[in-house]
Write a protein that holds these residues in place. Structure first.
Motif, PDB file in Angstrom:
ATOM      1  N   MET A   1       0.802  -1.226   0.000  1.00  0.00           N
ATOM      2  CA  MET A   1       0.000   0.000   0.000  1.00  0.00           C
ATOM      3  C   MET A   1       0.837   1.280   0.000  1.00  0.00           C
ATOM      4  N   TRP A   2       1.973   1.304   0.669  1.00  0.00           N
ATOM      5  CA  TRP A   2       2.736   2.554   0.696  1.00  0.00           C
ATOM      6  C   TRP A   2       3.560   2.738  -0.574  1.00  0.00           C
ATOM      7  N   THR A   3       3.878   1.639  -1.246  1.00  0.00           N
ATOM      8  CA  THR A   3       4.473   1.759  -2.580  1.00  0.00           C
ATOM      9  C   THR A   3       3.468   2.409  -3.518  1.00  0.00           C
ATOM     10  N   ALA A   4       2.223   1.937  -3.439  1.00  0.00           N
ATOM     11  CA  ALA A   4       1.160   2.528  -4.257  1.00  0.00           C
ATOM     12  C   ALA A   4       0.953   3.994  -3.905  1.00  0.00           C
ATOM     13  N   TRP A   5       0.925   4.298  -2.624  1.00  0.00           N
ATOM     14  CA  TRP A   5       0.727   5.675  -2.163  1.00  0.00           C
ATOM     15  C   TRP A   5       1.813   6.599  -2.710  1.00  0.00           C
ATOM     16  N   ASP A   6       3.061   6.178  -2.590  1.00  0.00           N
ATOM     17  CA  ASP A   6       4.183   7.030  -2.993  1.00  0.00           C
ATOM     18  C   ASP A   6       4.239   7.251  -4.496  1.00  0.00           C
ATOM     19  N   ASN A   7       3.636   6.359  -5.262  1.00  0.00           N
ATOM     20  CA  ASN A   7       3.706   6.460  -6.719  1.00  0.00           C
ATOM     21  C   ASN A   7       2.369   6.834  -7.353  1.00  0.00           C
ATOM     22  N   SER A   8       1.518   7.510  -6.559  1.00  0.00           N
ATOM     23  CA  SER A   8       0.180   7.851  -7.050  1.00  0.00           C
ATOM     24  C   SER A   8      -0.147   9.321  -6.850  1.00  0.00           C
ATOM     25  N   GLN A   9      -1.007   9.809  -7.707  1.00  0.00           N
ATOM     26  CA  GLN A   9      -1.651  11.112  -7.530  1.00  0.00           C
ATOM     27  C   GLN A   9      -2.791  10.930  -6.525  1.00  0.00           C
ATOM     28  N   PHE A  10      -3.130  11.978  -5.779  1.00  0.00           N
ATOM     29  CA  PHE A  10      -4.290  11.914  -4.892  1.00  0.00           C
ATOM     30  C   PHE A  10      -5.501  12.446  -5.652  1.00  0.00           C
ATOM     31  N   HIS A  11      -6.580  11.695  -5.634  1.00  0.00           N
ATOM     32  CA  HIS A  11      -7.765  12.048  -6.416  1.00  0.00           C
ATOM     33  C   HIS A  11      -8.451  13.287  -5.852  1.00  0.00           C
ATOM     34  N   THR A  12      -8.561  14.310  -6.676  1.00  0.00           N
ATOM     35  CA  THR A  12      -9.236  15.547  -6.294  1.00  0.00           C
ATOM     36  C   THR A  12     -10.214  15.923  -7.405  1.00  0.00           C
ATOM     37  N   VAL A  13     -10.862  17.050  -7.264  1.00  0.00           N
ATOM     38  CA  VAL A  13     -11.765  17.518  -8.308  1.00  0.00           C
ATOM     39  C   VAL A  13     -10.966  17.843  -9.563  1.00  0.00           C
ATOM     40  N   ALA A  14     -11.381  17.278 -10.682  1.00  0.00           N
ATOM     41  CA  ALA A  14     -10.726  17.553 -11.964  1.00  0.00           C
ATOM     42  C   ALA A  14     -11.467  18.702 -12.654  1.00  0.00           C
ATOM     43  N   PRO A  15     -10.793  19.826 -12.918  1.00  0.00           N
ATOM     44  CA  PRO A  15     -11.474  21.000 -13.481  1.00  0.00           C
ATOM     45  C   PRO A  15     -12.217  20.719 -14.785  1.00  0.00           C
ATOM     46  N   ASN A  16     -11.683  19.804 -15.616  1.00  0.00           N
ATOM     47  CA  ASN A  16     -12.274  19.548 -16.937  1.00  0.00           C
ATOM     48  C   ASN A  16     -12.976  18.191 -17.012  1.00  0.00           C
ATOM     49  N   ILE A  17     -13.514  17.737 -15.890  1.00  0.00           N
ATOM     50  CA  ILE A  17     -14.111  16.404 -15.888  1.00  0.00           C
ATOM     51  C   ILE A  17     -15.293  16.323 -16.850  1.00  0.00           C
ATOM     52  N   ASP A  18     -16.102  17.363 -16.954  1.00  0.00           N
ATOM     53  CA  ASP A  18     -17.224  17.347 -17.893  1.00  0.00           C
ATOM     54  C   ASP A  18     -16.742  17.123 -19.326  1.00  0.00           C
ATOM     55  N   ASP A  19     -15.661  17.832 -19.694  1.00  0.00           N
ATOM     56  CA  ASP A  19     -15.117  17.704 -21.043  1.00  0.00           C
ATOM     57  C   ASP A  19     -14.617  16.285 -21.292  1.00  0.00           C
ATOM     58  N   MET A  20     -13.923  15.735 -20.307  1.00  0.00           N
ATOM     59  CA  MET A  20     -13.352  14.398 -20.482  1.00  0.00           C
ATOM     60  C   MET A  20     -14.435  13.324 -20.539  1.00  0.00           C
ATOM     61  N   LEU A  21     -15.482  13.487 -19.736  1.00  0.00           N
ATOM     62  CA  LEU A  21     -16.586  12.527 -19.775  1.00  0.00           C
ATOM     63  C   LEU A  21     -17.321  12.597 -21.113  1.00  0.00           C
ATOM     64  N   ALA A  22     -17.448  13.805 -21.645  1.00  0.00           N
ATOM     65  CA  ALA A  22     -18.089  13.958 -22.959  1.00  0.00           C
ATOM     66  C   ALA A  22     -17.255  13.276 -24.038  1.00  0.00           C
ATOM     67  N   ILE A  23     -15.937  13.438 -23.962  1.00  0.00           N
ATOM     68  CA  ILE A  23     -15.046  12.792 -24.930  1.00  0.00           C
ATOM     69  C   ILE A  23     -15.167  11.277 -24.821  1.00  0.00           C
ATOM     70  N   TRP A  24     -15.202  10.778 -23.594  1.00  0.00           N
ATOM     71  CA  TRP A  24     -15.365   9.326 -23.370  1.00  0.00           C
ATOM     72  C   TRP A  24     -16.619   8.816 -24.076  1.00  0.00           C
ATOM     73  N   GLN A  25     -17.733   9.490 -23.859  1.00  0.00           N
ATOM     74  CA  GLN A  25     -18.995   9.048 -24.441  1.00  0.00           C
ATOM     75  C   GLN A  25     -18.975   9.124 -25.975  1.00  0.00           C
ATOM     76  N   GLU A  26     -18.382  10.177 -26.489  1.00  0.00           N
ATOM     77  CA  GLU A  26     -18.303  10.336 -27.944  1.00  0.00           C
ATOM     78  C   GLU A  26     -17.453   9.226 -28.573  1.00  0.00           C
ATOM     79  N   GLU A  27     -16.312   8.950 -27.976  1.00  0.00           N
ATOM     80  CA  GLU A  27     -15.429   7.925 -28.520  1.00  0.00           C
ATOM     81  C   GLU A  27     -16.008   6.519 -28.308  1.00  0.00           C
ATOM     82  N   LEU A  28     -16.704   6.339 -27.200  1.00  0.00           N
ATOM     83  CA  LEU A  28     -17.338   5.050 -26.943  1.00  0.00           C
ATOM     84  C   LEU A  28     -18.433   4.789 -27.963  1.00  0.00           C
TER      85      LEU A  28
END
Length: 385
Positions: free
Chosen positions: A355-382
């Motif tokens: 778990m601490w190897t994972a912790w040290d090599n990971s980003q901490f999940h926070t609010v993504a400013p462009n999440i709407d844009d990325m979700l729209a891209i996901w749906q379009e490409e899907l």
């Protein structure tokens, strides 16, 4: 780990990760009925006090709620969340006045501060609890801070990285997300259709930090990497049980977008050849993602001591173990003292040695400013897949 990202509401930014929960909605409905039938431990009509609690499944199990109800002569009424954004929107629209506590994904607990619905906790009043936590979660814990004040306490966590069946593949192969795009792995990969969770790691692999403000060029890179992943993927699956079955029988060599949330329960059931790991940093970006849930108090005007007592209770070592190992999922907890209470089998299932190897090599999940844009891209490409 969070569930499925959705659209913006006035005054809020969306946070993805809701979809890991969507796969459990059927269970949630049944669980509510089952718990209602078992909650005869306390006579709600005669209890001296009441506590209104909004939470994810797992937090509402009788093994957790009943002892607190009995010890405090309190009736705990539960409103089960089915997605993080929806729960937050409900509270922000005025329902915060009707609730005492909420257990949700940490970015939404943090957003209760700027939304003006948070009853801040005083770190000095929780020194005993912080002292029991792993050092990584002790005060001041930045992900839950707003203007120098704590919006809640961390309660469960894990990481997102490739989930691999080592009967069919080597972990070293997944030191990056390269196999997702390798012709040798065509029709051997499963992308979990869980909102932002498959998007974020693939964006990181493309050299885009999804937790920063993105320009059009960066969004174009996200589109390219998702399009390439879809072309090489066997299935895009929202149902966790289907994805897990395919992983066990070898139909899928790896799941992308689930991490420990998709892994620990399988490992606890004996499938310890399935692991979730974090790829090595690439293009200067850490490739893993740490997700976390937290519990916060609502500023409902009551200023009652009871919600504070419950918050201390829910993060205590004995309760943390119950929260970690539930029928639905198995997850890590921030309480260090709880580690001694897990069985060796449970520790192995939770990959505590990693778990601490994972912790040290990971980003901490926070609010993504462009999440709407990325979700729209996901749906379009899907849709174009």
């Amino acid at each position: 780990m969070t569930k499925m990202g959705t659209g913006k509401t006035a005054g809020q930014q969306p946070m993805g990760g809701i979809s890991r929960r969507s796969v459990l909605q059927g269970l949630g409905a049944g669980a509510v009925a089952a718990i209602a039938g078992k909650a005869g431990f306390v006579d709600h009509a005669r209890a001296a006090e009441s506590l209104n609690y909004m939470c994810w499944e797992g937090y509402n199990t009788p093994a957790i709620l009943d002892p607190f109800q009995k010890a405090n002569d309190v009736a705990v009424s539960v409103d089960l969340i089915t997605d993080s954004a929806g729960g937050f929107a409900k509270l922000a629209a005025g329902a915060y006045r009707d609730f005492d506590l909420v257990s949700s994904d940490s970015p939404w607990i943090a957003r209760m501060g700027p939304a003006g619905i948070c009853r801040y906790i005083e770190d000095a009043d929780f020194t005993e609890q912080y002292a029991e936590f792993y050092p990584q979660f002790r005060a001041p814990f930045a992900p839950l801070q707003h203007e120098g004040k704590a919006t809640g306490l961390p309660t469960r966590w894990g990481w997102v990285g490739p989930t691999v069946n080592t009967k069919f593949d080597k972990l070293e192969t997944w030191s990056s997300y390269a196999p997702v795009f390798d012709a040798a792995y065509r029709d051997k990969i499963c992308l979990l259709d869980w909102g932002d969770w498959p998007i974020m790691p693939l964006a990181l692999y493309a050299g885009v930090n999804p937790y920063e403000e993105l320009d059009q060029a960066a969004l174009d890179e996200v589109r390219k990497v998702l399009r390439a992943a879809f072309k090489n993927t066997r299935a895009v699956v929202a149902d966790l049980s289907i994805a897990q079955k395919g992983l066990i029988d070898g139909s899928f060599r790896a799941l992308i977008g689930g991490g420990t949330y998709a892994t620990s329960s399988l490992r606890l059931a004996g499938h310890d050849y399935i692991q979730s790991i974090v790829p090595e940093p690439r293009n200067g970006l850490k490739q893993g993602i740490i997700w976390m849930e937290a519990t916060g108090l609502l500023d409902n005007g009551k200023n009652s001591k009871l919600p504070v007592d419950f918050l201390k209770y829910i993060v205590s070592p004995e309760v943390a173990v119950k929260l970690a190992i539930t029928e639905a999922t198995s997850n890590l907890v921030p309480n260090q003292k709880a580690e001694a209470l897990f069985t060796e089998e449970q520790k192995t299932a939770l990959q505590m040695d990693y778990m601490w190897t994972a912790w040290d090599n990971s980003q901490f999940h926070t609010v993504a400013p462009n999440i709407d844009d990325m979700l729209a891209i996901w749906q379009e490409e899907l849709s174009a897949r």
